[in-house]
Design a protein around this motif. Structure first.
Motif, PDB file in Angstrom:
ATOM      1  N   VAL A 171       0.842  -1.195   0.000  1.00 18.24           N
ATOM      2  CA  VAL A 171       0.000   0.000   0.000  1.00 18.24           C
ATOM      3  C   VAL A 171       0.879   1.248   0.000  1.00 18.24           C
ATOM      4  O   VAL A 171       2.069   1.198   0.292  1.00 18.24           O
ATOM      5  N   GLU A 172       0.256   2.391  -0.342  1.00 20.74           N
ATOM      6  CA  GLU A 172       0.996   3.656  -0.378  1.00 20.74           C
ATOM      7  C   GLU A 172       1.335   4.160   1.027  1.00 20.74           C
ATOM      8  O   GLU A 172       2.432   4.643   1.289  1.00 20.74           O
ATOM      9  N   ASP A 173       0.364   4.063   1.931  1.00 22.37           N
ATOM     10  CA  ASP A 173       0.539   4.595   3.281  1.00 22.37           C
ATOM     11  C   ASP A 173      -0.035   3.594   4.277  1.00 22.37           C
ATOM     12  O   ASP A 173      -1.250   3.474   4.426  1.00 22.37           O
ATOM     13  N   VAL A 174       0.847   2.877   4.965  1.00 26.44           N
ATOM     14  CA  VAL A 174       0.400   1.818   5.860  1.00 26.44           C
ATOM     15  C   VAL A 174      -0.363   2.379   7.058  1.00 26.44           C
ATOM     16  O   VAL A 174      -1.248   1.718   7.607  1.00 26.44           O
ATOM     17  N   ALA A 175      -0.066   3.615   7.442  1.00 24.58           N
ATOM     18  CA  ALA A 175      -0.731   4.227   8.588  1.00 24.58           C
ATOM     19  C   ALA A 175      -2.200   4.526   8.297  1.00 24.58           C
ATOM     20  O   ALA A 175      -3.007   4.649   9.223  1.00 24.58           O
ATOM     21  N   ALA A 176      -2.551   4.653   7.020  1.00 26.84           N
ATOM     22  CA  ALA A 176      -3.922   5.011   6.648  1.00 26.84           C
ATOM     23  C   ALA A 176      -4.858   3.803   6.588  1.00 26.84           C
ATOM     24  O   ALA A 176      -6.070   3.968   6.425  1.00 26.84           O
ATOM     25  N   ILE A 177      -4.312   2.596   6.730  1.00 28.23           N
ATOM     26  CA  ILE A 177      -5.133   1.389   6.653  1.00 28.23           C
ATOM     27  C   ILE A 177      -5.998   1.263   7.902  1.00 28.23           C
ATOM     28  O   ILE A 177      -5.501   1.340   9.028  1.00 28.23           O
ATOM     29  N   GLU A 178      -7.292   1.078   7.715  1.00 29.88           N
ATOM     30  CA  GLU A 178      -8.224   0.909   8.834  1.00 29.88           C
ATOM     31  C   GLU A 178      -8.217  -0.558   9.267  1.00 29.88           C
ATOM     32  O   GLU A 178      -9.150  -1.323   9.031  1.00 29.88           O
ATOM     33  N   LEU A 179      -7.120  -0.936   9.918  1.00 31.99           N
ATOM     34  CA  LEU A 179      -6.864  -2.332  10.251  1.00 31.99           C
ATOM     35  C   LEU A 179      -7.938  -2.911  11.172  1.00 31.99           C
ATOM     36  O   LEU A 179      -8.317  -4.082  11.047  1.00 31.99           O
ATOM     37  N   GLU A 180      -8.442  -2.088  12.077  1.00 35.38           N
ATOM     38  CA  GLU A 180      -9.447  -2.558  13.035  1.00 35.38           C
ATOM     39  C   GLU A 180     -10.702  -3.070  12.344  1.00 35.38           C
ATOM     40  O   GLU A 180     -11.357  -4.007  12.820  1.00 35.38           O
ATOM     41  N   SER A 181     -11.050  -2.467  11.206  1.00 35.08           N
ATOM     42  CA  SER A 181     -12.299  -2.824  10.537  1.00 35.08           C
ATOM     43  C   SER A 181     -12.129  -3.865   9.441  1.00 35.08           C
ATOM     44  O   SER A 181     -13.060  -4.624   9.160  1.00 35.08           O
ATOM     45  N   ILE A 182     -10.954  -3.942   8.816  1.00 31.70           N
ATOM     46  CA  ILE A 182     -10.803  -4.865   7.684  1.00 31.70           C
ATOM     47  C   ILE A 182      -9.950  -6.085   7.997  1.00 31.70           C
ATOM     48  O   ILE A 182      -9.970  -7.058   7.243  1.00 31.70           O
ATOM     49  N   GLY A 183      -9.179  -6.044   9.094  1.00 31.08           N
ATOM     50  CA  GLY A 183      -8.283  -7.162   9.402  1.00 31.08           C
ATOM     51  C   GLY A 183      -9.014  -8.489   9.497  1.00 31.08           C
ATOM     52  O   GLY A 183      -8.595  -9.501   8.904  1.00 31.08           O
ATOM     53  N   HIS A 189     -11.619 -14.554   5.114  1.00 32.90           N
ATOM     54  CA  HIS A 189     -12.058 -14.597   3.720  1.00 32.90           C
ATOM     55  C   HIS A 189     -12.177 -16.049   3.247  1.00 32.90           C
ATOM     56  O   HIS A 189     -11.338 -16.889   3.585  1.00 32.90           O
ATOM     57  N   PRO A 190     -13.216 -16.363   2.462  1.00 31.46           N
ATOM     58  CA  PRO A 190     -13.436 -17.749   2.038  1.00 31.46           C
ATOM     59  C   PRO A 190     -12.271 -18.382   1.274  1.00 31.46           C
ATOM     60  O   PRO A 190     -12.162 -19.618   1.249  1.00 31.46           O
ATOM     61  N   VAL A 191     -11.401 -17.580   0.644  1.00 29.96           N
ATOM     62  CA  VAL A 191     -10.287 -18.186  -0.100  1.00 29.96           C
ATOM     63  C   VAL A 191      -9.200 -18.712   0.828  1.00 29.96           C
ATOM     64  O   VAL A 191      -8.238 -19.338   0.367  1.00 29.96           O
ATOM     65  N   PHE A 192      -9.343 -18.478   2.135  1.00 29.72           N
ATOM     66  CA  PHE A 192      -8.387 -19.001   3.120  1.00 29.72           C
ATOM     67  C   PHE A 192      -9.140 -19.937   4.075  1.00 29.72           C
ATOM     68  O   PHE A 192      -9.611 -19.517   5.133  1.00 29.72           O
ATOM     69  N   PRO A 193      -9.285 -21.198   3.719  1.00 31.14           N
ATOM     70  CA  PRO A 193     -10.101 -22.129   4.515  1.00 31.14           C
ATOM     71  C   PRO A 193      -9.595 -22.331   5.939  1.00 31.14           C
ATOM     72  O   PRO A 193     -10.379 -22.679   6.825  1.00 31.14           O
ATOM     73  N   LYS A 194      -8.318 -22.111   6.192  1.00 31.62           N
ATOM     74  CA  LYS A 194      -7.759 -22.213   7.545  1.00 31.62           C
ATOM     75  C   LYS A 194      -7.468 -20.827   8.121  1.00 31.62           C
ATOM     76  O   LYS A 194      -6.681 -20.686   9.040  1.00 31.62           O
ATOM     77  N   ARG A 195      -8.105 -19.806   7.545  1.00 31.78           N
ATOM     78  CA  ARG A 195      -7.870 -18.406   7.922  1.00 31.78           C
ATOM     79  C   ARG A 195      -6.436 -17.983   7.536  1.00 31.78           C
ATOM     80  O   ARG A 195      -5.642 -18.796   7.097  1.00 31.78           O
ATOM     81  N   THR A 196      -6.118 -16.716   7.723  1.00 23.69           N
ATOM     82  CA  THR A 196      -4.792 -16.249   7.330  1.00 23.69           C
ATOM     83  C   THR A 196      -4.340 -15.074   8.181  1.00 23.69           C
ATOM     84  O   THR A 196      -5.154 -14.343   8.760  1.00 23.69           O
ATOM     85  N   ASN A 197      -3.015 -14.921   8.279  1.00 19.27           N
ATOM     86  CA  ASN A 197      -2.414 -13.692   8.783  1.00 19.27           C
ATOM     87  C   ASN A 197      -2.370 -12.701   7.625  1.00 19.27           C
ATOM     88  O   ASN A 197      -2.207 -13.105   6.464  1.00 19.27           O
ATOM     89  N   THR A 198      -2.490 -11.417   7.917  1.00 18.52           N
ATOM     90  CA  THR A 198      -2.508 -10.414   6.846  1.00 18.52           C
ATOM     91  C   THR A 198      -1.537  -9.285   7.173  1.00 18.52           C
ATOM     92  O   THR A 198      -1.573  -8.729   8.278  1.00 18.52           O
ATOM     93  N   GLU A 199      -0.686  -8.964   6.197  1.00 15.09           N
ATOM     94  CA  GLU A 199       0.306  -7.896   6.374  1.00 15.09           C
ATOM     95  C   GLU A 199       0.090  -6.796   5.328  1.00 15.09           C
ATOM     96  O   GLU A 199      -0.065  -7.093   4.138  1.00 15.09           O
ATOM     97  N   PHE A 200       0.090  -5.559   5.800  1.00 13.79           N
ATOM     98  CA  PHE A 200      -0.018  -4.383   4.940  1.00 13.79           C
ATOM     99  C   PHE A 200       1.342  -3.707   4.937  1.00 13.79           C
ATOM    100  O   PHE A 200       1.889  -3.387   6.001  1.00 13.79           O
ATOM    101  N   ILE A 201       1.899  -3.474   3.726  1.00 11.35           N
ATOM    102  CA  ILE A 201       3.302  -3.087   3.608  1.00 11.35           C
ATOM    103  C   ILE A 201       3.461  -1.813   2.799  1.00 11.35           C
ATOM    104  O   ILE A 201       2.900  -1.673   1.717  1.00 11.35           O
ATOM    105  N   GLN A 202       4.278  -0.914   3.342  1.00 12.09           N
ATOM    106  CA  GLN A 202       4.687   0.297   2.644  1.00 12.09           C
ATOM    107  C   GLN A 202       6.180   0.191   2.356  1.00 12.09           C
ATOM    108  O   GLN A 202       6.981  -0.014   3.273  1.00 12.09           O
TER     109      GLN A 202
END
Length: 279
Positions: A171-183, A189-202
């Motif tokens: 992403v352009e600005d990692v600080a602007a990601i609304e992690l609380e709402s989208i994490g 997400h259904p494409v991760f049947p065992k769930r997943t860790n998610t990283e947002f990177i600048q």
């Protein structure tokens, strides 16, 4: 039952460490772990880590329960804390030490350096969809810069397993990601049947990345070691970073190398004792 424990943290990712060398199974249940990790009614931690007897010729076995009671395959910050805990148990905390540790993600080898930092050979990343456990692409394909619809937006993601699944997006600005709402939406997400860790990177520079993370089973944390490793692998695959890079997390920095010679990932960072107690 009285349980003696030691609290450790690695870049603010904090854990309750338990000496479990007397038995082959954790002495606490996942439900116990949830209670102990509660920051208001328990000790407070992102997870509980057990030091068990080694298996298949290893020195120790690592098991971990997340703060929600789930059991991940591995934890990068946690295994650095475990190395320091083992050194304390063996009475060699002032010396260098290297240990072969059996985990659900394979054998990991942390080494305590003279400056107190811990370097861990995290093994080779797994890049095929079948190994990551994602249906984003065909099982025998790699998911690199693939579109993923989350929260009404299309994200380009790269997926990597370091023994546990990671979904990385730049992403352009990692600080602007609304992690609380989208994490959580990424995690479940259904494409991760065992769930997943998610990283947002600048990408600040090819050798310096800023990262925020939503951990599977723990939510927002100050650091994720396996995530930082997966991020550098993803950055190389997406031609966004060097093979050796510093990853800045909210809790501090990790040095990550995806070695070209042996294709293994090496993570170096701190691990510190916070306090000991009995509950």
């Amino acid at each position: 039952m009285n349980i003696e424990f030691t609290k450790y943290q690695g870049l603010g990712n904090d854990f309750i460490l338990v000496d479990n060398r007397g038995t082959d199974e954790p002495c606490l249940t996942p439900e116990d772990a949830v209670k102990l990790c509660d920051r208001h009614f328990g000790i407070g931690a992102d997870g509980v880590i057990f030091a068990l007897p080694g298996q298949d010729g290893t020195d120790y076995t690592m098991r971990i329960f997340n703060s929600d009671g789930s059991e991940p395959e591995m934890c990068g910050n946690g295994i650095r804390c475990l190395a320091k805990f083992i050194a304390d148990l063996e009475g060699t905390s002032s010396q260098e030490g290297q240990y072969r540790i059996h985990t659900l993600a394979g054998v990991m080898t942390p080494q305590i350096k003279p400056d107190g930092q811990v370097t861990v050979d995290m093994g080779m990343p797994r890049l095929l969809a079948a190994e990551i456990l994602t249906t984003l692409v065909a099982p025998d394909k790699k998911a690199i810069n693939e579109p993923l619809e989350v929260a009404g937006k299309s994200w380009l993601v790269t997926c990597v397993s370091m023994g546990n699944p990671h979904c990385i997006t730049f992403v352009e600005d990692v600080a602007a990601i609304e992690l609380e709402s989208i994490g959580s939406e990424f995690e479940h997400h259904p494409v991760f049947p065992k769930r997943t860790n998610t990283e947002f990177i600048q990408v600040v520079r090819p050798d310096y990345l800023k990262m925020r993370v939503w951990e599977r089973g723990a939510g927002i944390t100050l650091a994720c070691g396996t995530g930082a490793c997966a991020v550098v692998v993803a950055g190389v695959l997406a031609q966004k970073c060097d093979r050796v890079a510093t990853v800045e997390l909210p809790g501090g920095c990790l040095k990550i190398e995806w070695a070209e010679q042996d294709q293994r990932v090496y993570m170096t960072g701190p691990a510190e004792k916070v306090f000991t107690g009995k509950i």
